[in-house]
Design a protein around this motif. Sequence first.
Motif, PDB file in Angstrom:
ATOM      1  N   ALA A  39      51.256  80.546 -71.037  1.00  0.00           N
ATOM      2  CA  ALA A  39      51.895  80.777 -72.336  1.00  0.00           C
ATOM      3  C   ALA A  39      50.968  81.475 -73.327  1.00  0.00           C
ATOM      4  O   ALA A  39      51.397  82.369 -74.056  1.00  0.00           O
ATOM      5  CB  ALA A  39      52.392  79.458 -72.916  1.00  0.00           C
ATOM      6  N   ARG A  40      49.687  81.094 -73.371  1.00  0.00           N
ATOM      7  CA  ARG A  40      48.786  81.684 -74.372  1.00  0.00           C
ATOM      8  C   ARG A  40      48.573  83.169 -74.130  1.00  0.00           C
ATOM      9  O   ARG A  40      48.689  83.982 -75.044  1.00  0.00           O
ATOM     10  CB  ARG A  40      47.446  80.950 -74.360  1.00  0.00           C
ATOM     11  CG  ARG A  40      47.533  79.524 -74.868  1.00  0.00           C
ATOM     12  CD  ARG A  40      46.152  78.901 -75.000  1.00  0.00           C
ATOM     13  NE  ARG A  40      46.232  77.540 -75.525  1.00  0.00           N
ATOM     14  CZ  ARG A  40      45.192  76.829 -75.910  1.00  0.00           C
ATOM     15  NH1 ARG A  40      43.972  77.335 -75.828  1.00  0.00           N
ATOM     16  NH2 ARG A  40      45.344  75.602 -76.379  1.00  0.00           N
ATOM     17  N   LEU A 167      45.891  84.833 -81.308  1.00  0.00           N
ATOM     18  CA  LEU A 167      46.120  85.738 -80.184  1.00  0.00           C
ATOM     19  C   LEU A 167      44.797  86.304 -79.688  1.00  0.00           C
ATOM     20  O   LEU A 167      43.753  86.155 -80.338  1.00  0.00           O
ATOM     21  CB  LEU A 167      47.045  86.881 -80.611  1.00  0.00           C
ATOM     22  CG  LEU A 167      48.391  86.495 -81.225  1.00  0.00           C
ATOM     23  CD1 LEU A 167      49.139  87.751 -81.678  1.00  0.00           C
ATOM     24  CD2 LEU A 167      49.228  85.693 -80.245  1.00  0.00           C
ATOM     25  N   GLY A 168      44.852  86.988 -78.578  1.00  0.00           N
ATOM     26  CA  GLY A 168      43.645  87.612 -78.048  1.00  0.00           C
ATOM     27  C   GLY A 168      43.124  88.732 -78.914  1.00  0.00           C
ATOM     28  O   GLY A 168      41.933  89.055 -78.870  1.00  0.00           O
ATOM     29  N   VAL A 199      41.158  86.858 -90.032  1.00  0.00           N
ATOM     30  CA  VAL A 199      41.064  87.685 -88.815  1.00  0.00           C
ATOM     31  C   VAL A 199      39.727  88.424 -88.788  1.00  0.00           C
ATOM     32  O   VAL A 199      39.076  88.504 -87.736  1.00  0.00           O
ATOM     33  CB  VAL A 199      42.243  88.678 -88.743  1.00  0.00           C
ATOM     34  CG1 VAL A 199      42.065  89.626 -87.563  1.00  0.00           C
ATOM     35  CG2 VAL A 199      43.564  87.930 -88.611  1.00  0.00           C
ATOM     36  N   ARG A 200      39.309  88.951 -89.923  1.00  0.00           N
ATOM     37  CA  ARG A 200      38.015  89.645 -89.986  1.00  0.00           C
ATOM     38  C   ARG A 200      36.877  88.714 -89.585  1.00  0.00           C
ATOM     39  O   ARG A 200      35.983  89.093 -88.820  1.00  0.00           O
ATOM     40  CB  ARG A 200      37.773  90.177 -91.394  1.00  0.00           C
ATOM     41  CG  ARG A 200      38.501  91.462 -91.717  1.00  0.00           C
ATOM     42  CD  ARG A 200      38.235  91.869 -93.149  1.00  0.00           C
ATOM     43  NE  ARG A 200      38.824  93.171 -93.466  1.00  0.00           N
ATOM     44  CZ  ARG A 200      39.135  93.577 -94.673  1.00  0.00           C
ATOM     45  NH1 ARG A 200      38.916  92.773 -95.708  1.00  0.00           N
ATOM     46  NH2 ARG A 200      39.662  94.760 -94.890  1.00  0.00           N
ATOM     47  N   ARG A 201      36.899  87.491 -90.102  1.00  0.00           N
ATOM     48  CA  ARG A 201      35.831  86.545 -89.777  1.00  0.00           C
ATOM     49  C   ARG A 201      35.814  86.191 -88.297  1.00  0.00           C
ATOM     50  O   ARG A 201      34.759  85.881 -87.734  1.00  0.00           O
ATOM     51  CB  ARG A 201      35.976  85.274 -90.626  1.00  0.00           C
ATOM     52  CG  ARG A 201      35.716  85.502 -92.114  1.00  0.00           C
ATOM     53  CD  ARG A 201      35.519  84.189 -92.837  1.00  0.00           C
ATOM     54  NE  ARG A 201      36.698  83.334 -92.798  1.00  0.00           N
ATOM     55  CZ  ARG A 201      37.676  83.357 -93.695  1.00  0.00           C
ATOM     56  NH1 ARG A 201      37.626  84.222 -94.714  1.00  0.00           N
ATOM     57  NH2 ARG A 201      38.696  82.529 -93.613  1.00  0.00           N
ATOM     58  N   LEU A 202      36.987  86.219 -87.665  1.00  0.00           N
ATOM     59  CA  LEU A 202      37.061  85.952 -86.227  1.00  0.00           C
ATOM     60  C   LEU A 202      36.602  87.148 -85.392  1.00  0.00           C
ATOM     61  O   LEU A 202      36.450  87.033 -84.174  1.00  0.00           O
ATOM     62  CB  LEU A 202      38.497  85.580 -85.840  1.00  0.00           C
ATOM     63  CG  LEU A 202      39.015  84.221 -86.330  1.00  0.00           C
ATOM     64  CD1 LEU A 202      40.501  84.081 -86.026  1.00  0.00           C
ATOM     65  CD2 LEU A 202      38.228  83.084 -85.690  1.00  0.00           C
ATOM     66  N   PRO A 205      40.975  92.411 -84.412  1.00  0.00           N
ATOM     67  CA  PRO A 205      41.427  93.614 -85.130  1.00  0.00           C
ATOM     68  C   PRO A 205      42.715  93.501 -85.939  1.00  0.00           C
ATOM     69  O   PRO A 205      42.915  94.287 -86.861  1.00  0.00           O
ATOM     70  CB  PRO A 205      41.600  94.644 -84.004  1.00  0.00           C
ATOM     71  CG  PRO A 205      41.873  93.837 -82.779  1.00  0.00           C
ATOM     72  CD  PRO A 205      41.109  92.558 -82.949  1.00  0.00           C
ATOM     73  N   TYR A 206      43.629  92.558 -85.616  1.00  0.00           N
ATOM     74  CA  TYR A 206      44.968  92.665 -86.195  1.00  0.00           C
ATOM     75  C   TYR A 206      45.483  91.354 -86.792  1.00  0.00           C
ATOM     76  O   TYR A 206      45.251  90.271 -86.256  1.00  0.00           O
ATOM     77  CB  TYR A 206      45.981  93.120 -85.136  1.00  0.00           C
ATOM     78  CG  TYR A 206      45.688  94.466 -84.550  1.00  0.00           C
ATOM     79  CD1 TYR A 206      45.758  95.618 -85.333  1.00  0.00           C
ATOM     80  CD2 TYR A 206      45.341  94.600 -83.211  1.00  0.00           C
ATOM     81  CE1 TYR A 206      45.488  96.866 -84.791  1.00  0.00           C
ATOM     82  CE2 TYR A 206      45.066  95.849 -82.666  1.00  0.00           C
ATOM     83  CZ  TYR A 206      45.144  96.974 -83.453  1.00  0.00           C
ATOM     84  OH  TYR A 206      44.863  98.209 -82.913  1.00  0.00           O
ATOM     85  N   LEU A 207      46.256  91.514 -87.878  1.00  0.00           N
ATOM     86  CA  LEU A 207      47.112  90.443 -88.382  1.00  0.00           C
ATOM     87  C   LEU A 207      48.553  90.882 -88.165  1.00  0.00           C
ATOM     88  O   LEU A 207      48.991  91.900 -88.721  1.00  0.00           O
ATOM     89  CB  LEU A 207      46.868  90.182 -89.871  1.00  0.00           C
ATOM     90  CG  LEU A 207      47.770  89.086 -90.465  1.00  0.00           C
ATOM     91  CD1 LEU A 207      47.385  87.716 -89.910  1.00  0.00           C
ATOM     92  CD2 LEU A 207      47.712  89.076 -91.993  1.00  0.00           C
ATOM     93  N   TYR A 208      49.286  90.133 -87.366  1.00  0.00           N
ATOM     94  CA  TYR A 208      50.687  90.443 -87.070  1.00  0.00           C
ATOM     95  C   TYR A 208      51.582  89.790 -88.122  1.00  0.00           C
ATOM     96  O   TYR A 208      51.506  88.578 -88.358  1.00  0.00           O
ATOM     97  CB  TYR A 208      51.066  89.925 -85.686  1.00  0.00           C
ATOM     98  CG  TYR A 208      50.471  90.720 -84.548  1.00  0.00           C
ATOM     99  CD1 TYR A 208      51.230  91.672 -83.867  1.00  0.00           C
ATOM    100  CD2 TYR A 208      49.155  90.520 -84.133  1.00  0.00           C
ATOM    101  CE1 TYR A 208      50.694  92.400 -82.811  1.00  0.00           C
ATOM    102  CE2 TYR A 208      48.603  91.247 -83.083  1.00  0.00           C
ATOM    103  CZ  TYR A 208      49.380  92.184 -82.428  1.00  0.00           C
ATOM    104  OH  TYR A 208      48.840  92.911 -81.386  1.00  0.00           O
TER     105      TYR A 208
END
Length: 241
Positions: A39-40, A167-168, A199-202, A205-208
Amino acid sequence: MSIERRNFPQFFITAPAPCPYLPGMLERKVFTHLVGADARGLNTQLSQGGFRRSQNIAYRPACEGCQACVSVRVPVNTFTQSRSFRRVMERNADLQSQVVKPKASSEHYSLFRGYIDARHGDGGMADMTVLDFAAMVDDSFVDNRLVEYRLAGEDGALIAAVLIDILGDGISMIYSFYEPDFASRSLGTYMILDNIERVRRLGLPYLYLGYWVNGSRKMDYKARFMPQERLTPNGWDLVRR
């Protein structure tokens, strides 16, 4: 974006139903189940292909003669805050955010119920019971979290929250809700800006953001977060303004 076909799931199509965004239109969805050990990874692959998650279902529009729903994501490394966005951040500088496990509580449901009754009383979630809400938050095979936003101080009142998927290649914002009495804070916008920074700290590249619906005032706000990528039949296209 191609989707890896190893362990490819079975897809289904819903019957036509009234569109919640465009009056007089009918919507259909193609969907599959997000369950089990795959699932992930599948959640990431399907998100890259324009799907959204609802509990253990991944879906995307499959409407005849209409392509108004467009999947959008923000490439966080090139996103810059406008003057109005900076003002939103300043208005909410006193908030404390915390990422917690997705476990629904009475506090979460009370906030959700007040938000729905004030903002979306005629929407599809208006009839959600506490058990329905708990299922939305708790029942998942993917990597998801709740982000809580509380007022600083001893009281630490919860005034906003958002359910996110990790997400990945980024974060997908699944559903956000907030205290309607704090409308002047622009909390919906603030939560998007806060998660862009998350997301940047992680280092991803993307925020959906889900679907921008051309012609729907409810979804106009998503077009404000520029630059953004929009999914077309030829793949993700960068839109700057």
